[in-house]
Design a protein around this motif. Structure first.
Motif, PDB file in Angstrom:
ATOM      1  N   ILE A   3       0.844  -1.201   0.000  1.00  0.00           N
ATOM      2  CA  ILE A   3       0.000   0.000   0.000  1.00  0.00           C
ATOM      3  C   ILE A   3       0.878   1.249   0.000  1.00  0.00           C
ATOM      4  O   ILE A   3       0.605   2.196  -0.741  1.00  0.00           O
ATOM      5  N   ILE A   4       1.922   1.251   0.797  1.00  0.00           N
ATOM      6  CA  ILE A   4       2.814   2.406   0.864  1.00  0.00           C
ATOM      7  C   ILE A   4       3.494   2.633  -0.484  1.00  0.00           C
ATOM      8  O   ILE A   4       3.589   3.767  -0.955  1.00  0.00           O
ATOM      9  N   ILE A   5       3.936   1.571  -1.123  1.00  0.00           N
ATOM     10  CA  ILE A   5       4.576   1.702  -2.432  1.00  0.00           C
ATOM     11  C   ILE A   5       3.575   2.241  -3.458  1.00  0.00           C
ATOM     12  O   ILE A   5       3.912   3.112  -4.268  1.00  0.00           O
ATOM     13  N   GLY A   6       2.350   1.769  -3.394  1.00  0.00           N
ATOM     14  CA  GLY A   6       1.309   2.275  -4.293  1.00  0.00           C
ATOM     15  C   GLY A   6       1.049   3.754  -4.086  1.00  0.00           C
ATOM     16  O   GLY A   6       0.916   4.513  -5.052  1.00  0.00           O
ATOM     17  N   ILE A   7       0.983   4.175  -2.836  1.00  0.00           N
ATOM     18  CA  ILE A   7       0.764   5.588  -2.530  1.00  0.00           C
ATOM     19  C   ILE A   7       1.941   6.425  -3.021  1.00  0.00           C
ATOM     20  O   ILE A   7       1.752   7.509  -3.580  1.00  0.00           O
ATOM     21  N   LEU A   8       3.159   5.930  -2.839  1.00  0.00           N
ATOM     22  CA  LEU A   8       4.339   6.657  -3.312  1.00  0.00           C
ATOM     23  C   LEU A   8       4.308   6.833  -4.828  1.00  0.00           C
ATOM     24  O   LEU A   8       4.667   7.897  -5.336  1.00  0.00           O
ATOM     25  N   ILE A   9       3.860   5.811  -5.542  1.00  0.00           N
ATOM     26  CA  ILE A   9       3.770   5.916  -7.001  1.00  0.00           C
ATOM     27  C   ILE A   9       2.748   6.978  -7.391  1.00  0.00           C
ATOM     28  O   ILE A   9       2.998   7.786  -8.288  1.00  0.00           O
ATOM     29  N   VAL A  10       1.614   6.997  -6.711  1.00  0.00           N
ATOM     30  CA  VAL A  10       0.587   8.011  -7.002  1.00  0.00           C
ATOM     31  C   VAL A  10       1.133   9.406  -6.761  1.00  0.00           C
ATOM     32  O   VAL A  10       0.960  10.311  -7.579  1.00  0.00           O
ATOM     33  N   VAL A  29       3.686  20.596  -5.656  1.00  0.00           N
ATOM     34  CA  VAL A  29       4.146  20.910  -4.299  1.00  0.00           C
ATOM     35  C   VAL A  29       3.441  20.014  -3.283  1.00  0.00           C
ATOM     36  O   VAL A  29       4.078  19.417  -2.415  1.00  0.00           O
ATOM     37  N   ILE A  30       2.136  19.890  -3.412  1.00  0.00           N
ATOM     38  CA  ILE A  30       1.377  19.041  -2.491  1.00  0.00           C
ATOM     39  C   ILE A  30       1.814  17.585  -2.623  1.00  0.00           C
ATOM     40  O   ILE A  30       2.002  16.888  -1.622  1.00  0.00           O
ATOM     41  N   ALA A  31       1.999  17.126  -3.858  1.00  0.00           N
ATOM     42  CA  ALA A  31       2.405  15.737  -4.081  1.00  0.00           C
ATOM     43  C   ALA A  31       3.783  15.463  -3.475  1.00  0.00           C
ATOM     44  O   ALA A  31       4.005  14.409  -2.877  1.00  0.00           O
ATOM     45  N   LEU A  32       4.713  16.402  -3.606  1.00  0.00           N
ATOM     46  CA  LEU A  32       6.043  16.205  -3.029  1.00  0.00           C
ATOM     47  C   LEU A  32       5.998  16.167  -1.504  1.00  0.00           C
ATOM     48  O   LEU A  32       6.687  15.360  -0.882  1.00  0.00           O
ATOM     49  N   VAL A  33       5.188  17.021  -0.915  1.00  0.00           N
ATOM     50  CA  VAL A  33       5.047  17.011   0.550  1.00  0.00           C
ATOM     51  C   VAL A  33       4.440  15.684   1.009  1.00  0.00           C
ATOM     52  O   VAL A  33       4.919  15.065   1.967  1.00  0.00           O
ATOM     53  N   LEU A  34       3.406  15.237   0.331  1.00  0.00           N
ATOM     54  CA  LEU A  34       2.771  13.971   0.699  1.00  0.00           C
ATOM     55  C   LEU A  34       3.698  12.783   0.438  1.00  0.00           C
ATOM     56  O   LEU A  34       3.698  11.817   1.196  1.00  0.00           O
ATOM     57  N   PHE A  35       4.515  12.860  -0.613  1.00  0.00           N
ATOM     58  CA  PHE A  35       5.491  11.810  -0.901  1.00  0.00           C
ATOM     59  C   PHE A  35       6.474  11.692   0.258  1.00  0.00           C
ATOM     60  O   PHE A  35       6.737  10.606   0.759  1.00  0.00           O
ATOM     61  N   ALA A  36       7.000  12.839   0.701  1.00  0.00           N
ATOM     62  CA  ALA A  36       7.951  12.830   1.813  1.00  0.00           C
ATOM     63  C   ALA A  36       7.298  12.318   3.095  1.00  0.00           C
ATOM     64  O   ALA A  36       7.896  11.531   3.838  1.00  0.00           O
ATOM     65  N   ALA A  37       6.061  12.737   3.345  1.00  0.00           N
ATOM     66  CA  ALA A  37       5.362  12.279   4.548  1.00  0.00           C
ATOM     67  C   ALA A  37       5.120  10.771   4.498  1.00  0.00           C
ATOM     68  O   ALA A  37       5.260  10.085   5.521  1.00  0.00           O
ATOM     69  N   THR A  38       4.788  10.247   3.328  1.00  0.00           N
ATOM     70  CA  THR A  38       4.553   8.816   3.191  1.00  0.00           C
ATOM     71  C   THR A  38       5.834   8.025   3.396  1.00  0.00           C
ATOM     72  O   THR A  38       5.838   6.969   4.037  1.00  0.00           O
ATOM     73  N   VAL A  39       6.946   8.536   2.867  1.00  0.00           N
ATOM     74  CA  VAL A  39       8.235   7.869   3.066  1.00  0.00           C
ATOM     75  C   VAL A  39       8.582   7.831   4.552  1.00  0.00           C
ATOM     76  O   VAL A  39       8.975   6.777   5.081  1.00  0.00           O
ATOM     77  N   LEU A  40       8.427   8.951   5.232  1.00  0.00           N
ATOM     78  CA  LEU A  40       8.721   8.996   6.669  1.00  0.00           C
ATOM     79  C   LEU A  40       7.810   8.056   7.447  1.00  0.00           C
ATOM     80  O   LEU A  40       8.264   7.334   8.340  1.00  0.00           O
TER      81      LEU A  40
END
Length: 52
Positions: A3-10, A29-40
Motif C-alpha cells: 500500500i505504501i509503495i502504491g501511494i508513493l507511485i501516485v 508541491v502538495i504531491a512532493l510534501v505527501l510523498f515525503a510524509a509517506t516515506v517517513l
C-alpha cells in the motif's frame, strides 16, 4: 508495504504532472510534501515492526 509503495507511485505521478502542466504547480508541491510524509511514515512503521 504494498500500500505504501502504491501511494508513493501516485504521489510521484501527481508531482510530475504538476511540474509538466504549469497551471498545476500547486499539485506538484502538495504531491512532493505527501510523498515525503509517506516515506517517513513508512520508515517509522517499518522500524516499529522490526523492534516488536
Amino acid at each position: 508495504m504494498n500500500i505504501i509503495i502504491g501511494i508513493l507511485i501516485v504521489w510521484a505521478v501527481l508531482a510530475v504532472l504538476g511540474f509538466v502542466i504549469k497551471g498545476l504547480l500547486w499539485l506538484a508541491v502538495i504531491a512532493l510534501v505527501l510523498f515525503a510524509a509517506t516515506v517517513l511514515w513508512g520508515m517509522l512503521k517499518r522500524g516499529a515492526s522490526s523492534r516488536s
